[in-house]
Design an enzyme around this catalytic site. Structure first.
Site, PDB file in Angstrom:
ATOM      1  N   THR A  35      67.006  59.319  91.161  1.00 15.06           N
ATOM      2  CA  THR A  35      65.565  59.514  91.223  1.00 15.06           C
ATOM      3  C   THR A  35      65.005  60.078  89.927  1.00 15.06           C
ATOM      4  OG1 THR A  35      63.792  60.711  92.376  1.00 15.06           O
ATOM      5  CG2 THR A  35      65.942  61.781  92.304  1.00 15.06           C
ATOM      6  N   SER A  36      63.745  59.752  89.647  1.00 10.29           N
ATOM      7  CA  SER A  36      63.065  60.321  88.486  1.00 10.29           C
ATOM      8  C   SER A  36      62.515  61.706  88.775  1.00 10.29           C
ATOM      9  CB  SER A  36      61.923  59.399  88.037  1.00 10.29           C
ATOM     10  OG  SER A  36      62.434  58.189  87.524  1.00 10.29           O
TER      11      SER A  36
ATOM     12  N   ASP B 236      61.442  58.089  95.794  1.00  8.08           N
ATOM     13  CA  ASP B 236      60.010  57.891  96.030  1.00  8.08           C
ATOM     14  C   ASP B 236      59.682  56.413  96.148  1.00  8.08           C
ATOM     15  OD1 ASP B 236      58.894  60.645  95.912  1.00  8.08           O
ATOM     16  OD2 ASP B 236      59.797  60.596  93.919  1.00  8.08           O
TER      17      ASP B 236
ATOM     18  N   ASP C  99      67.035  54.856  94.989  1.00  6.17           N
ATOM     19  CA  ASP C  99      65.845  55.551  94.520  1.00  6.17           C
ATOM     20  C   ASP C  99      65.277  56.364  95.684  1.00  6.17           C
ATOM     21  OD1 ASP C  99      63.527  56.094  92.821  1.00  6.17           O
ATOM     22  OD2 ASP C  99      62.474  54.680  94.119  1.00  6.17           O
TER      23      ASP C  99
ATOM     24  N   ASP D 185      61.785  50.532  94.477  1.00  6.66           N
ATOM     25  CA  ASP D 185      60.454  50.054  94.850  1.00  6.66           C
ATOM     26  C   ASP D 185      59.568  49.724  93.657  1.00  6.66           C
ATOM     27  OD1 ASP D 185      58.047  52.501  94.719  1.00  6.66           O
ATOM     28  OD2 ASP D 185      60.119  52.959  94.215  1.00  6.66           O
TER      29      ASP D 185
ATOM     30  N   LYS E  41      63.785  56.203  83.714  1.00  4.70           N
ATOM     31  CA  LYS E  41      63.600  54.801  84.043  1.00  4.70           C
ATOM     32  C   LYS E  41      62.326  54.328  83.329  1.00  4.70           C
ATOM     33  CE  LYS E  41      65.333  55.548  88.786  1.00  4.70           C
ATOM     34  NZ  LYS E  41      64.941  55.592  90.211  1.00  4.70           N
TER      35      LYS E  41
END
Length: 220
Positions: A111-112, A18, A16, A168, A143
């Site tokens: 990642t989103s 962020d 991931d 995270d 996600k």
């Protein structure tokens, strides 16, 4: 008493961005607090679920009766705000050394963020972009849906069970678990969601590769 290190083995890593590699909390909080206020919501309640998800997925969760096209339009607005705001974007401690240790080893960013935002934030944090990327444009579901991690594993050529994710957020950890990927949680948001191992930051994580390509990840 200091906990004993945890060792996990894998063939590939799914990372991931962020909160895991890049601390962008200040930007997320500014942008989503403004959105919350525009929509009559408590910013604290919005921020409690915003991390890890694509923006439109956060909006759909908080305003389930709102038309999807309005969420998508607001999502584009927030993305534009986030791309223009890099104040306070910094690497998570240990991220640079951690990524350097993965040179030549199979790993992907999952990642989103969309691709432009991912490039902006990794650059702002002074981190190299992995060559294999799964961004918002790559998937049809945000996600905590497992699609991103399944795609990341497939793009690297490994089964999900042979991969290890670094995450995270609750949404990200749920996505990895739903994909059948074990998880190293990074930072305080991860701890309540029962990852397979937990690191306060990436400074306590090391990765070594055996001659056959098996990766040993030591946490702690």
């Amino acid at each position: 008493m200091t906990a004993a290190p945890v060792r996990l083995t894998a063939r590939a890593l799914l990372l991931d961005m962020d909160g895991t590699l890049v601390n962008s909390d200040a930007v997320v909080e500014r942008c989503f607090s403004r959105w919350a206020e525009r929509n009559g919501l408590d910013p604290a309640e919005v921020l409690a679920v915003a991390h890890g998800r694509q923006g439109h997925a956060t909006m759909a969760l908080l305003l389930p009766d709102r038309p999807a096209e309005l969420n998508l339009a607001d999502n584009e607005r927030i993305l534009a705000e986030e791309r223009a705001d890099t104040e306070g974007v910094v690497p998570v401690p240990g991220a640079a050394a951690f990524l350097a240790s993965l040179t030549g080893l199979p790993h992907a960013l999952v990642t989103s963020a969309d691709l432009p935002l991912a490039r902006i934030r990794m650059t702002a944090a002074g981190l190299p972009m992995p060559s294999v990327l799964v961004t918002a444009e790559s998937v049809g579901a945000s996600k905590p849906d497992p699609e991103g991690f399944l795609k990341g594993a497939a793009d690297l050529g490994f089964a999900p069970a042979d991969c290890l994710a670094f995450e995270d957020s609750g949404a990200g950890i749920a996505a990895a678990k739903a994909a059948g990927v074990r998880v190293v949680g990074v930072g305080p948001r991860a701890l309540p969601h029962h990852p397979d191992a937990h690191a306060d930051t990436l400074t306590t994580v090391t990765v070594t590769a055996a001659p056959d390509g098996l990766l040993t990840v030591t946490v702690g």
